[in-house]
Motif scaffolding. Structure first.
Motif, PDB file in Angstrom:
ATOM      1  N   THR A  70       0.879  -1.138   0.002  1.00 15.30           N
ATOM      2  CA  THR A  70       0.037  -0.051   0.078  1.00 15.30           C
ATOM      3  C   THR A  70       0.920   1.175   0.052  1.00 15.30           C
ATOM      4  OG1 THR A  70      -1.700  -1.275   1.289  1.00 15.30           O
ATOM      5  CG2 THR A  70      -1.744   1.327   1.289  1.00 15.30           C
ATOM      6  N   PHE A  71       0.828   2.097  -0.983  1.00 15.52           N
ATOM      7  CA  PHE A  71       1.298   3.327  -0.969  1.00 15.52           C
ATOM      8  C   PHE A  71       0.435   4.334  -0.362  1.00 15.52           C
ATOM      9  CE2 PHE A  71       2.860   0.596  -4.356  1.00 15.52           C
ATOM     10  CZ  PHE A  71       4.054   0.593  -4.375  1.00 15.52           C
ATOM     11  N   ASN A  72       0.834   5.245   0.290  1.00 16.19           N
ATOM     12  CA  ASN A  72       0.277   6.211   1.064  1.00 16.19           C
ATOM     13  C   ASN A  72       0.770   7.526   0.767  1.00 16.19           C
ATOM     14  OD1 ASN A  72      -1.552   4.645   2.554  1.00 16.19           O
ATOM     15  ND2 ASN A  72       0.329   3.770   3.418  1.00 16.19           N
ATOM     16  N   TYR A  73       0.321   8.443  -0.070  1.00 16.75           N
ATOM     17  CA  TYR A  73       0.793   9.572  -0.574  1.00 16.75           C
ATOM     18  C   TYR A  73      -0.148  10.903  -0.709  1.00 16.75           C
ATOM     19  CZ  TYR A  73      -2.132   7.340  -4.240  1.00 16.75           C
ATOM     20  OH  TYR A  73      -2.961   6.756  -4.836  1.00 16.75           O
ATOM     21  N   ASP A  74       0.779  12.095  -0.683  1.00 16.68           N
ATOM     22  CA  ASP A  74      -0.287  13.245  -0.945  1.00 16.68           C
ATOM     23  C   ASP A  74      -0.087  13.386  -2.623  1.00 16.68           C
ATOM     24  OD1 ASP A  74      -0.547  14.031   1.849  1.00 16.68           O
ATOM     25  OD2 ASP A  74       1.509  14.852   1.892  1.00 16.68           O
ATOM     26  N   ILE A  75      -1.266  13.976  -3.074  1.00 13.88           N
ATOM     27  CA  ILE A  75      -1.426  14.167  -4.497  1.00 13.88           C
ATOM     28  C   ILE A  75      -1.084  15.784  -4.599  1.00 13.88           C
ATOM     29  CG2 ILE A  75      -3.181  14.390  -6.439  1.00 13.88           C
ATOM     30  CD1 ILE A  75      -4.511  11.970  -4.784  1.00 13.88           C
TER      31      ILE A  75
END
Length: 173
Positions: free
Chosen positions: A114-119
């Motif tokens: 799972t990749f958690n990121y800010d767009i």
């Protein structure tokens, strides 16, 4: 009489040629030749003391949680890299790597990432619009065969590079 003939007759052939060429030039643009997609490219590596690029045999990669879940790679052989598109409607994307070879396949062994990121929307130009960058916050993963997952630069941009590294526990045999 056709309109083009009327224009040539009223303004002369030179004016008509200038208008025609000006219209053709104004419709073309060279602003958007650069890559406009921020598409993460993941490379596969061994988790040994000196990591080396590896190829995996008999795996499937499936997007989890997207409408209709998507199969990116189905029973592929000899794969060393894969594009893993990120969702732009949520700040995380999850993939399952299914191991299909031998006992791993028989037991249904798989790993989840799972990749958690800010767009981050980045304005390119009026002609090209916006491209999305992803600033990585964290990467969660199971460790059945995967040893670790990294994003060396901490972000995914539209640069045509390998943005992600997935390290697998591999046997010397």
């Amino acid at each position: 009489m056709k309109i083009s003939r009327l224009i040539r007759k009223a303004f002369g052939p030179t004016f008509f040629l200038m208008i025609t060429m000006g219209t053709a030039v104004s419709c073309s643009t060279t602003e958007c030749y650069d890559n406009q997609n921020s598409l993460p490219l993941a490379g596969f590596y061994s988790s040994q003391e000196t990591p080396q690029a590896i190829t995996l045999d008999s795996i499937s990669i499936i997007g989890i949680g997207a409408p209709g879940d998507s199969v990116l790679q189905d029973s592929v052989r000899n794969i060393s890299q894969v594009y893993l598109p990120f969702r732009i409607d949520q700040e995380s994307t999850t993939y399952a790597i299914m191991y299909l070879q031998g006992i791993l396949g028989e037991l249904g062994i798989h790993d989840l990432i799972t990749f958690n990121y800010d767009i981050i929307p980045m304005f390119v130009s009026t002609a090209c619009g916006t491209v999305y960058y992803y600033k990585m916050n964290s990467i969660d993963y199971t460790t059945n065969i995967i040893d670790s997952v990294t994003c060396p630069t901490g972000e995914i941009t539209n640069a045509n590079i390998e943005n992600l590294k997935i390290y697998f526990r591999v046997s010397e045999e």
